[in-house]
Design an enzyme around this catalytic site. Structure first.
Site, PDB file in Angstrom:
ATOM      1  CG  PHE A   1      -2.042   0.893   1.218  1.00 16.37           C
ATOM      2  CD1 PHE A   1      -3.242   0.499   0.636  1.00 16.37           C
ATOM      3  CD2 PHE A   1      -1.967   2.160   1.773  1.00 16.37           C
ATOM      4  CE1 PHE A   1      -4.336   1.352   0.615  1.00 16.37           C
ATOM      5  CE2 PHE A   1      -3.058   3.021   1.750  1.00 16.37           C
ATOM      6  CZ  PHE A   1      -4.242   2.622   1.174  1.00 16.37           C
TER       7      PHE A   1
ATOM      8  CG  ASP B   1      -0.516  -2.360   6.681  1.00 17.28           C
ATOM      9  OD1 ASP B   1      -1.616  -2.722   7.140  1.00 17.28           O
ATOM     10  OD2 ASP B   1      -0.297  -1.212   6.260  1.00 17.28           O
TER      11      ASP B   1
ATOM     12  CE1 TYR C   1      -9.623   2.573   6.382  1.00 16.31           C
ATOM     13  CE2 TYR C   1      -8.763   3.481   8.427  1.00 16.31           C
ATOM     14  CZ  TYR C   1      -8.622   3.223   7.079  1.00 16.31           C
ATOM     15  OH  TYR C   1      -7.461   3.602   6.441  1.00 16.31           O
ATOM     16  CE  LYS C   2      -8.325  -0.169   4.351  1.00 15.10           C
ATOM     17  NZ  LYS C   2      -6.891  -0.162   4.095  1.00 15.10           N
TER      18      LYS C   2
ATOM     19  NE  ARG D   1      -9.695  -2.087  -3.780  1.00 13.50           N
ATOM     20  CZ  ARG D   1      -9.298  -1.691  -2.580  1.00 13.50           C
ATOM     21  NH1 ARG D   1      -8.232  -2.248  -2.009  1.00 13.50           N
ATOM     22  NH2 ARG D   1      -9.939  -0.745  -1.931  1.00 13.50           N
TER      23      ARG D   1
HETATM   24  C1  LIG Z   1      -6.168   0.960   4.316  1.00 17.14           C
HETATM   25  C2  LIG Z   1      -4.723   0.729   4.486  1.00 17.14           C
HETATM   26  C3  LIG Z   1      -3.913   1.668   5.163  1.00 17.14           C
HETATM   27  C4  LIG Z   1      -4.503   2.960   5.642  1.00 17.14           C
HETATM   28  O1  LIG Z   1      -3.647   3.715   6.395  1.00 17.14           O
HETATM   29  P1  LIG Z   1      -4.207   4.957   7.242  1.00 17.14           P
HETATM   30  O2  LIG Z   1      -3.015   5.534   7.856  1.00 17.14           O
HETATM   31  O3  LIG Z   1      -5.210   4.402   8.227  1.00 17.14           O
HETATM   32  O4  LIG Z   1      -4.895   5.891   6.298  1.00 17.14           O
HETATM   33  C5  LIG Z   1      -2.592   1.360   5.342  1.00 17.14           C
HETATM   34  N1  LIG Z   1      -2.066   0.210   4.877  1.00 17.14           N
HETATM   35  C6  LIG Z   1      -2.813  -0.705   4.218  1.00 17.14           C
HETATM   36  C7  LIG Z   1      -2.206  -1.986   3.740  1.00 17.14           C
HETATM   37  C8  LIG Z   1      -4.160  -0.469   3.993  1.00 17.14           C
HETATM   38  O5  LIG Z   1      -4.911  -1.362   3.332  1.00 17.14           O
END
Ligand SMILES: *Cc1c(COP(=O)(O)O)cnc(C)c1O
Length: 423
Positions: free
Chosen positions: A125, A204, A229-230, A383
């Site tokens: 990400f 992560d 939040y996912k 997706r």
């Molecule tokens: C959604 C997501 C994030 C989001 O990071 P924030 O700091 O909460 O905005 C980070 N890493 C991954 C792999 C994600 O899927």
């Protein structure tokens, strides 16, 4: 054999988790396939947050810190620990995933000053890579980041990671499940390779927690971060979490020292003394309202059980794959997600040259059609996220049917390629 709508309905009838959908706010005219980006609202969260605002904040005011709020983060940490296979004293809840990654990556690099290489991959990400790039630019000038390439843009073999490990390697930072392709690493194998090489790993878990089994302790993981939040349905911008294995905690320091990670914040001492627990990773006052809002979603996931959620997710992603083969491959789509369920998370990416406009046509249908919400990721991915707690087989069937109709009727042609600010 052709998959029919009757087949989807029958699978729904036999679905052990089918009743969980009613615990979320649903819209009969919408099929939501973006729970891997923002999970649905649990009904219980509505009542809970209104109570916190009206009662705890409105009436009890500052007294609520002692009555309700000081224990909140530990209680929620315990629940997250259950979901990711950690101990409760190894999880801190708060801040964003990006900030937590910053704190842990800093701590890891600082603890290993002689080793200068950081390894990640090009499926990661982007925020994770930006955090590392910033650390290298501003604080660790002698360090460098190496990105492992993906030959097919979908997967990476663990042996490709192994090839980058040498005496220089301080840190490996990877997404357990890749946000675009849904490729999933063998966490235990990577941990072992890192350990043998005297390197640390930060995982992560944002696209994994709540969708696939994560066993941080059993797999020998050093550190991890993730958002709530996912798949965990904690709400927009809900506090994230971090994990540091107990025996490593003493070695690592939070680069952002603040009163909430002090041993005795209410002594108001002028000198900083870090608390010797996972709470040393706190930065300032917790976000009480959004942190409290995470709890109902966690409770639902724990009650349903991650192994049941995963079993349904595998069935549903396979079901969707078969439908894509049947209906969409003939229309020029390709699949950009591993076919092998053992290395796949809970979403499926499909690709098409007109992906952006097709995505828009799904979200803004002509009258009478259901709204279908996936998301778009550049250059040309749609997706399709499956959240087993509320995605049904008939949702999947109808969503794929909608894409087929959009193609056959060329509905996407009335949309422009101009991107909206959030895709
Ligand atoms: C959604 C997501 C994030 C989001 O990071 P924030 O700091 O909460 O905005 C980070 N890493 C991954 C792999 C994600 O899927």
């Amino acid at each position: 054999m052709e998959i029919t709508y009757e087949k989807a309905l029958q699978l729904d009838t036999n679905d052990l988790l089918r009743d969980y959908k009613s615990q979320f706010v649903n819209d009969e005219n919408m099929i939501y396939l973006d729970g891997n980006s923002l999970g649905k609202l649990p009904k219980q969260t509505i009542e809970l947050t209104s109570n916190i605002v009206q009662q705890q904040w409105g009436n009890r005011l500052i007294r609520s810190w002692n009555e309700n709020w000081m224990d909140l983060s530990s209680r929620i940490a315990t629940k997250i620990a259950t979901i990711v296979g950690a101990r409760e004293d190894e999880i801190f809840v708060g801040d964003s995933t990006s900030l937590n990654l910053y704190k842990l990556a800093f701590a890891a690099l600082y603890a290993k000053p002689e080793q200068h290489k950081i390894v990640s991959d090009e499926l990661n990400f982007p925020t994770d890579l930006y955090v590392i790039q910033g650390l290298v630019k501003h604080q660790f000038n002698n360090h460098f980041l190496e990105l492992v390439k993906s030959d097919d843009g979908i997967t990476i073999q663990e042996t490709e990671i192994e090839k980058r490990l040498d005496k220089q390697t301080a840190l490996i930072t990877l997404s357990h499940v890749a946000y675009k392709s849904a490729f999933m690493y063998n966490m235990e194998l990577v941990n072992k390779l890192a350990y043998e090489n005297n390197s640390l790993v930060i995982w992560d878990l944002s696209h994994a927690a709540g969708a696939v089994p994560v066993e941080l302790n059993k797999s020998g993981a050093d550190m991890a971060v993730g958002c709530t939040y996912k798949y965990l349905n904690g709400g927009p911008g809900a506090p994230a979490y971090l994990y540091v294995r107990k025996d490593l905690q003493e070695k690592f320091a939070n680069p952002i020292t603040s009163w909430f990670s002090h041993q005795k914040p209410f002594d108001f001492d002028l000198n900083y003394q870090a608390i010797p627990t996972i709470h040393k990773f706190a930065v300032g006052t917790p976000n009480v309202i959004s942190m409290a809002a995470i709890e109902p979603g966690l409770d639902i996931s724990i009650e349903a059980g991650i192994s049941k959620i995963r079993a349904k997710s595998i069935k549903q992603t396979n079901f969707m794959m078969e439908l894509i083969e049947q209906e969409l491959i003939p229309l020029g789509f390709t699949v950009a997600t591993p076919k092998n369920e053992r290395i796949r998370g809970s979403h499926i990416s499909i690709q098409h040259a007109d992906a952006y406009r097709i995505n828009r046509a799904m979200i803004e249908p002509q009258k009478g059609e259901k709204v279908v919400i996936p998301d778009f990721r550049p250059p040309n991915n749609i997706r399709l996220g499956i959240a087993p707690l509320y995605t049904s087989y008939s949702d999947i069937y109808q969503a794929i049917g909608r894409i087929k109709t959009i193609m056959e009727q060329k509905e996407y042609e009335k949309f422009s390629n101009e991107k909206l600010s959030v895709t």
